[in-house]
Design a protein around this motif. Structure first.
Motif, mmCIF file in Angstrom:
data_model
loop_
_atom_site.group_PDB
_atom_site.id
_atom_site.type_symbol
_atom_site.label_atom_id
_atom_site.label_comp_id
_atom_site.label_asym_id
_atom_site.label_seq_id
_atom_site.Cartn_x
_atom_site.Cartn_y
_atom_site.Cartn_z
ATOM 1 N N LYS A 258 0.836 -1.210 0.000
ATOM 2 C CA LYS A 258 0.000 0.000 0.000
ATOM 3 C C LYS A 258 0.865 1.252 0.000
ATOM 4 O O LYS A 258 0.577 2.225 -0.717
ATOM 5 C CB LYS A 258 -0.927 0.006 1.220
ATOM 6 C CG LYS A 258 -2.137 -0.896 1.121
ATOM 7 C CD LYS A 258 -3.004 -0.812 2.370
ATOM 8 C CE LYS A 258 -3.617 0.549 2.549
ATOM 9 N NZ LYS A 258 -4.568 0.578 3.692
ATOM 10 N N ALA A 259 1.918 1.241 0.811
ATOM 11 C CA ALA A 259 2.818 2.393 0.864
ATOM 12 C C ALA A 259 3.443 2.661 -0.506
ATOM 13 O O ALA A 259 3.546 3.812 -0.949
ATOM 14 C CB ALA A 259 3.912 2.157 1.907
ATOM 15 N N ILE A 260 3.847 1.596 -1.189
ATOM 16 C CA ILE A 260 4.470 1.737 -2.509
ATOM 17 C C ILE A 260 3.446 2.174 -3.545
ATOM 18 O O ILE A 260 3.723 3.035 -4.391
ATOM 19 C CB ILE A 260 5.137 0.406 -2.918
ATOM 20 C CG1 ILE A 260 6.304 0.093 -1.983
ATOM 21 C CG2 ILE A 260 5.612 0.463 -4.372
ATOM 22 C CD1 ILE A 260 6.775 -1.338 -2.047
ATOM 23 N N ALA A 261 2.239 1.592 -3.473
ATOM 24 C CA ALA A 261 1.193 1.972 -4.426
ATOM 25 C C ALA A 261 0.814 3.442 -4.267
ATOM 26 O O ALA A 261 0.590 4.153 -5.247
ATOM 27 C CB ALA A 261 -0.031 1.078 -4.248
ATOM 28 N N GLU A 262 0.726 3.914 -3.027
ATOM 29 C CA GLU A 262 0.410 5.324 -2.789
ATOM 30 C C GLU A 262 1.561 6.218 -3.233
ATOM 31 O O GLU A 262 1.351 7.336 -3.713
ATOM 32 C CB GLU A 262 0.100 5.555 -1.311
ATOM 33 C CG GLU A 262 -1.246 5.003 -0.865
ATOM 34 C CD GLU A 262 -2.407 5.674 -1.584
ATOM 35 O OE1 GLU A 262 -2.448 6.917 -1.646
ATOM 36 O OE2 GLU A 262 -3.269 4.938 -2.105
ATOM 37 N N THR A 263 2.787 5.730 -3.097
ATOM 38 C CA THR A 263 3.948 6.479 -3.582
ATOM 39 C C THR A 263 3.917 6.584 -5.098
ATOM 40 O O THR A 263 4.159 7.660 -5.674
ATOM 41 C CB THR A 263 5.247 5.783 -3.128
ATOM 42 O OG1 THR A 263 5.230 5.642 -1.711
ATOM 43 C CG2 THR A 263 6.468 6.572 -3.543
ATOM 44 N N ARG A 264 3.616 5.466 -5.742
ATOM 45 C CA ARG A 264 3.506 5.461 -7.204
ATOM 46 C C ARG A 264 2.375 6.396 -7.646
ATOM 47 O O ARG A 264 2.494 7.103 -8.647
ATOM 48 C CB ARG A 264 3.256 4.021 -7.676
ATOM 49 C CG ARG A 264 3.464 3.800 -9.163
ATOM 50 C CD ARG A 264 3.157 2.366 -9.558
ATOM 51 N NE ARG A 264 4.186 1.440 -9.122
ATOM 52 C CZ ARG A 264 4.021 0.487 -8.224
ATOM 53 N NH1 ARG A 264 2.854 0.340 -7.619
ATOM 54 N NH2 ARG A 264 5.015 -0.318 -7.912
ATOM 55 N N ARG A 265 1.301 6.396 -6.888
ATOM 56 C CA ARG A 265 0.154 7.254 -7.193
ATOM 57 C C ARG A 265 0.552 8.725 -7.193
ATOM 58 O O ARG A 265 0.178 9.487 -8.085
ATOM 59 C CB ARG A 265 -0.930 6.990 -6.152
ATOM 60 C CG ARG A 265 -2.209 7.789 -6.303
ATOM 61 C CD ARG A 265 -3.131 7.504 -5.129
ATOM 62 N NE ARG A 265 -4.458 8.063 -5.306
ATOM 63 C CZ ARG A 265 -5.414 8.006 -4.400
ATOM 64 N NH1 ARG A 265 -5.181 7.398 -3.244
ATOM 65 N NH2 ARG A 265 -6.598 8.546 -4.634
ATOM 66 N N ARG A 266 1.312 9.133 -6.164
ATOM 67 C CA ARG A 266 1.762 10.525 -6.080
ATOM 68 C C ARG A 266 2.730 10.870 -7.193
ATOM 69 O O ARG A 266 2.638 11.918 -7.836
ATOM 70 C CB ARG A 266 2.454 10.775 -4.731
ATOM 71 C CG ARG A 266 1.546 11.019 -3.562
ATOM 72 C CD ARG A 266 2.345 11.471 -2.356
ATOM 73 N NE ARG A 266 3.311 10.441 -1.943
ATOM 74 C CZ ARG A 266 3.030 9.462 -1.092
ATOM 75 N NH1 ARG A 266 1.817 9.349 -0.574
ATOM 76 N NH2 ARG A 266 3.952 8.584 -0.762
#
Length: 492
Positions: free
Chosen positions: A428-436
């Protein structure tokens, strides 16, 4: 520059420009593609630059909200509601479908020419580029027009037609391969291309180099859940790749007008593959009602989303009193074809592959291989390159912080594979980072599909529209030009 026509069943008949002179005649009368230079010239057009996926892909995600403009373009509202565009012009779903199959046609013609010349080793770089370009366009097509990859259903799920030969007839009927067949074909082309591709280009950032090919491979294997392969192709990145990630401290200090220009430039170290796409996506922030709304922006880019409690280095801007905001990523270049009549064509530089995505893919694979300590160190470094006032001594990432900031929510992330609670929090942390990091670029859609994330779109004074898990609308409807010619539609 004269216009020519290629027979492509999926597109019907598509007009192309002078770079395609080799294809401008019937097969018996075409100029012979019999030298390395001619094949290389053909491959310039083996990338889907005739349109961009970013507008429709981004608008379908949870990055986008209702900016409440008085009007918007029909395609913008259709994308927001996961509907088929009823237009086929610039930056539409059908336009990108056409662009991909047009690129595939060029790759196939190059491969045919190489085969007719006896497959000499001297043409290995061109063959590698053609195979990778063919794999890339098919991968993008199956990612948008099919349901997500799931090995338990892939042999039954509808894929897209995988085209491996040049057209020799005016109209040729195609059937859809299964998702499994498409992924198998992509992997075959990808792995063969990786062995052959080189770096010897006059403008390497506009072609598949070895690094760009590995970055593409990491995206492909990530979706397949082949973590070992992701780590294998990303091994060359090493730990904390200094000088390869986008320098946001320097970038966001620039005037916004300069940021527009710099983001997709070929000399930006973070960019691995760029195209100058026939696109007006750069205008979206002022024309699209459904875009990155200000309140949505705070939930993605606000200080509260930073695990160190500091502000991100990302910056957003807005026009006048608009309720939508934007990052300075896209610069439109207008090429006049008739200066007197002020007639021309718009092009927008776009980044297709970057070290930033490549590195995040590697970190996710480390998580999924239970190499949590390594993943934690790499993710801390990535966060640091995006955080205002980052202090490597005091701003430390720990497993406890990640689990607290990104708690497991039942049935929120449901990929086809299982994840432990700790893995889920890190993913989730990585997906949210990718999202930003890739706001406006459509990359979020890939994560929404593979993790089967529910998306809720609200429209002012209208009922809420929700994209549920396994919703049929997660696969775009086949364009009318293809379905009218016998390509099976997606269920609705």
């Amino acid at each position: 520059m004269k216009n020519i026509k290629i027979a492509l069943t999926l597109l019907f008949v598509v007009s192309l420009s002078s770079c395609d002179d080799f294809l401008s005649e019937t097969p018996d009368n075409r100029t012979q593609i019999d030298t390395a230079d001619k094949i290389s010239e053909l491959l310039v057009n083996a990338y889907p630059s005739g349109g961009t996926y970013m507008e429709f892909a981004e608008t379908m995600t949870d990055n986008v909200g209702d900016g409440q403009l008085a009007e918007t373009l029909p395609k913008n509202e259709q994308n927001y509601n996961w509907e088929m565009n009823n237009e086929t012009n610039i930056d539409t779903q059908a336009n990108y479908w056409d662009a991909c199959y047009r690129a595939i046609a060029h790759a196939n013609k190059a491969l045919q020419a190489i085969n007719e010349l006896g497959n000499p080793s001297s043409l290995n770089p061109q063959k590698g580029e053609a195979l990778l370009a063919r794999a890339y366009s098919h991968f993008m097509l199956v990612s948008f027009w099919s349901q997500r990859y799931n090995p338990s259903t892939a042999d039954k799920d509808l894929g897209i037609p995988y085209v491996t030969e040049p057209e020799e007839v005016l109209i040729k009927k195609y059937t859809r391969n299964t998702v499994k067949e498409v992924f198998d074909f992509i992997q075959k082309d990808l792995e063969e291309g990786l062995k052959l591709v080189g770096n010897n280009y006059s403008e390497p950032k506009f072609h598949f180099t070895k690094e760009a090919a590995n970055a593409f491979a990491s995206r492909f294997y990530l979706i397949k859940g082949d973590w070992d392969k992701v780590l294998e192709v990303s091994e060359g990145l090493g730990s904390k790749p200094v000088g390869k990630l986008r320098n946001y401290l320097t970038f966001t200090a620039l005037d916004p007008n300069i940021q527009f220009i710099e983001y997709a430039k070929a000399d930006e170290p973070a960019n691995l593959l760029v195209v100058s796409a026939y696109s007006i996506y750069a205008r979206a922030s002022s024309r699209n009602r459904f875009y990155l709304a200000g309140d949505r922006s705070q939930g993605i880019l606000g200080t509260g989303t930073n695990i160190f409690g500091k502000a991100w280095l990302y910056k957003t801007y807005s026009y006048n009193s608009s309720m939508t905001v934007f990052s300075a990523k896209f610069k439109e270049y207008f090429k006049y074809t008739n200066l007197t009549a002020s007639i021309g064509e718009p092009y927008t530089g776009t980044v297709l592959l970057s070290y930033d995505e490549f590195y995040l893919n590697r970190i996710e694979a480390l998580v999924m291989k239970n190499r949590i300590n390594e993943a934690n160190a790499e993710l801390e470094y990535f966060f640091g390159t995006r955080t205002t006032g980052y202090n490597a001594t005091t701003d430390k990432l720990t497993e406890a912080k990640v689990v607290d900031k990104y708690p497991v929510v039942a049935d929120e992330y449901t990929p086809f594979y299982s994840m432990t609670p700790v893995q889920t929090s890190y993913v989730k942390a990585i997906a949210e980072t990718r999202r930003r990091d890739f706001i406006h670029e459509g990359i979020r859609w890939f994560d929404i599909k593979r993790f089967n994330i529910v998306v809720v779109h609200e429209t002012f004074s209208k009922p809420t529209n929700t994209l549920e898990k396994d919703d049929n609308r997660r696969a775009l409807q086949i364009p009318l030009s293809a379905s009218s010619n016998g390509v099976e539609k997606n269920p609705r």
